[in-house]
Enzyme design. Structure first.
Site, PDB file in Angstrom:
ATOM      1  N   HIS A 143       0.938  -1.040   0.374  1.00 14.78           N
ATOM      2  CA  HIS A 143      -0.500   0.023   0.281  1.00 14.78           C
ATOM      3  C   HIS A 143       0.681   0.844   0.011  1.00 14.78           C
ATOM      4  O   HIS A 143       0.655   2.207  -1.093  1.00 14.78           O
ATOM      5  CB  HIS A 143      -1.030  -0.096   1.176  1.00 14.78           C
ATOM      6  CG  HIS A 143      -1.676   1.097   1.507  1.00 14.78           C
ATOM      7  ND1 HIS A 143      -2.970   1.095   1.260  1.00 14.78           N
ATOM      8  CD2 HIS A 143      -1.707   2.272   1.533  1.00 14.78           C
ATOM      9  CE1 HIS A 143      -3.420   2.325   1.292  1.00 14.78           C
ATOM     10  NE2 HIS A 143      -2.842   3.189   1.641  1.00 14.78           N
ATOM     11  N   GLU A 144       1.728   1.162   0.648  1.00 14.48           N
ATOM     12  CA  GLU A 144       2.779   2.201   1.286  1.00 14.48           C
ATOM     13  C   GLU A 144       3.433   2.666   0.095  1.00 14.48           C
ATOM     14  O   GLU A 144       3.853   3.968  -0.723  1.00 14.48           O
ATOM     15  CB  GLU A 144       3.472   2.651   2.531  1.00 14.48           C
ATOM     16  CG  GLU A 144       3.077   2.648   3.890  1.00 14.48           C
ATOM     17  CD  GLU A 144       1.540   3.614   3.686  1.00 14.48           C
ATOM     18  OE1 GLU A 144       2.087   4.833   2.852  1.00 14.48           O
ATOM     19  OE2 GLU A 144       0.830   3.690   4.541  1.00 14.48           O
ATOM     20  N   HIS A 147       2.223   4.677  -2.608  1.00 13.30           N
ATOM     21  CA  HIS A 147       2.531   6.006  -2.917  1.00 13.30           C
ATOM     22  C   HIS A 147       3.621   5.906  -2.877  1.00 13.30           C
ATOM     23  O   HIS A 147       3.733   7.120  -3.661  1.00 13.30           O
ATOM     24  CB  HIS A 147       1.418   5.831  -1.270  1.00 13.30           C
ATOM     25  CG  HIS A 147       0.533   6.738  -0.338  1.00 13.30           C
ATOM     26  ND1 HIS A 147      -0.889   6.915  -1.193  1.00 13.30           N
ATOM     27  CD2 HIS A 147       0.181   5.548   0.499  1.00 13.30           C
ATOM     28  CE1 HIS A 147      -1.359   6.507  -0.076  1.00 13.30           C
ATOM     29  NE2 HIS A 147      -1.660   5.908   0.489  1.00 13.30           N
ATOM     30  N   HIS A 150       3.920   5.903  -6.609  1.00 14.86           N
ATOM     31  CA  HIS A 150       3.017   7.428  -7.494  1.00 14.86           C
ATOM     32  C   HIS A 150       3.447   8.859  -7.097  1.00 14.86           C
ATOM     33  O   HIS A 150       3.629   9.540  -7.965  1.00 14.86           O
ATOM     34  CB  HIS A 150       1.498   7.553  -6.638  1.00 14.86           C
ATOM     35  CG  HIS A 150       0.260   8.657  -6.896  1.00 14.86           C
ATOM     36  ND1 HIS A 150      -0.543   8.429  -6.894  1.00 14.86           N
ATOM     37  CD2 HIS A 150       0.654   9.335  -8.492  1.00 14.86           C
ATOM     38  CE1 HIS A 150      -0.661   9.504  -7.452  1.00 14.86           C
ATOM     39  NE2 HIS A 150      -0.537  10.275  -8.733  1.00 14.86           N
TER      40      HIS A 150
END
Length: 360
Positions: A143-144, A147, A150
């Site tokens: 998940h991180e 980020h 991105h």
């Protein structure tokens, strides 16, 4: 909103990012009509836990336990392997970041809990984790990492002034990463208990990030409309709205304890960031659509969808978020985009039931 001649507070809140109010109303209406999988999941948990009645707090009780662990080095390798469909360049940049010195990995005395990513333009993202070898920690890394990637791609492609992406798209990359990881683990896992736990993780993510956040958004809309209509807003009125929503979303699958009507009073977003929570759900719907486009259909179609997705990650804040998502193939004003998450939840619960039947 009235001072600035907006028709509603919702219009005022969404104006800055040029998001049509219909996005929020369509989201709420579609999810209200699609609560059956949520209720079905609660009934499955009640059955497997052997309970006479099921309460919201029973959602924290584990159904099965596992001894499987995911040490950090193994977790990194698993996550990287799961991202292969996004291409060699994406994986190489991801691997470089995970091999660097900008990640605080383990729990430590005085360290804050949770996990997050913060960016410094020209330097790149920094990641805080509290890795403890659990399944949850494995998915948190993915998940991180979404980020982080991105941020990396936005910084690469954009000048400083347009390098920061909005909250409206911030959770797209993170939840897409989690979906790729889930796929990889389900492909390599035959044990029904492990498969059940993986599916449960995915379902719990939909419950927390999609259904619960839409329930919150539903509450906000109703509360603000009272103010717009000049009607009194008291604790008793807000309690009533929230209690009715719990009954609407969970139906007869859950026994709603009276104390839960006060839940609205402990949600800081309602007071600090009005009309914020719906964005968690729209991000989840966006990632579901993008993942489907990148993993189904003809090879050329999947390849084109992947290229659009990577372009989205590299676009930073160079356009309004709805326009960015539309270029990537997502139209959140359409009911079917939201319905896809409801359908996904239905499918996952069906798979959980099948795996549970195999467990002795």
């Amino acid at each position: 909103a009235q001072a600035r001649n907006f028709p509603t507070t919702l219009d005022a809140a969404l104006d800055g990012h040029a998001i049509p109010p219909a996005v929020v109303s369509t989201l709420v209406e579609t999810v209200r009509a699609g609560t059956a999988p949520l209720q079905r999941y609660a009934k499955l948990r009640k059955k497997l836990l052997g309970l006479d009645s099921y309460h919201l707090y029973d959602g924290s009780i584990p159904i099965y336990k596992t001894t499987t662990t995911y040490p950090y080095d193994d977790a990194k390798e698993t996550v990287l392997q799961s991202m292969a469909p996004l291409g060699a360049d994406y994986v190489a940049k991801y691997k470089k970041f995970l091999s660097g010195q900008q990640i605080d990995v383990y729990e430590n005395e005085g360290k804050r809990s949770g996990a997050y990513v913060g960016g410094v333009y020209g330097v790149g993202p920094y990641m805080l984790l509290n890795h403890n070898d659990t399944q949850n920690a494995l998915f948190t890394l993915a998940h991180e990492g979404g980020h982080a990637m991105h941020t990396i791609l936005s910084y690469e492609k954009q000048p400083y002034v347009t390098s920061s992406y909005t909250i409206f798209v911030a959770e797209v990359a993170s939840t897409t990463n989690e979906r790729f990881l889930l796929n990889k683990l389900l492909e390599s896992t035959k044990d029904p208990k492990e498969r059940f736990l993986l599916l449960q993780h995915a379902v719990d993510s939909i419950v927390g990030t999609f259904y619960t956040q839409v329930l919150f958004a539903d509450f906000e809309l109703q509360a603000h409309k009272l103010v717009e209509q000049g009607k009194p807003v008291t604790a008793a009125v807000l309690n009533g709205i929230y209690l009715d929503l719990l009954k609407t979303y969970y139906g007869d699958a859950v026994t709603i304890d009276d104390a839960y009507k006060y839940t609205w009073s402990r949600i800081p977003h309602f007071f600090n960031s009005p009309y914020y929570v719906y964005q968690y759900a729209t991000c989840f719907a966006s990632s579901a659509k993008l993942f489907k486009d990148m993993t189904t259909g003809a090879p050329a179609s999947r390849s084109a969808a992947t290229a659009r997705y990577l372009e989205l990650l590299g676009s930073g804040g160079n356009d309004h978020p709805m326009a960015q998502l539309q270029k990537a193939g997502v139209d959140l004003s359409k009911r079917e985009t939201v319905q896809a998450v409801v359908d996904q939840m239905q499918e996952l619960v069906t798979q959980m039931e099948l795996e549970a039947a195999k467990i002795r």
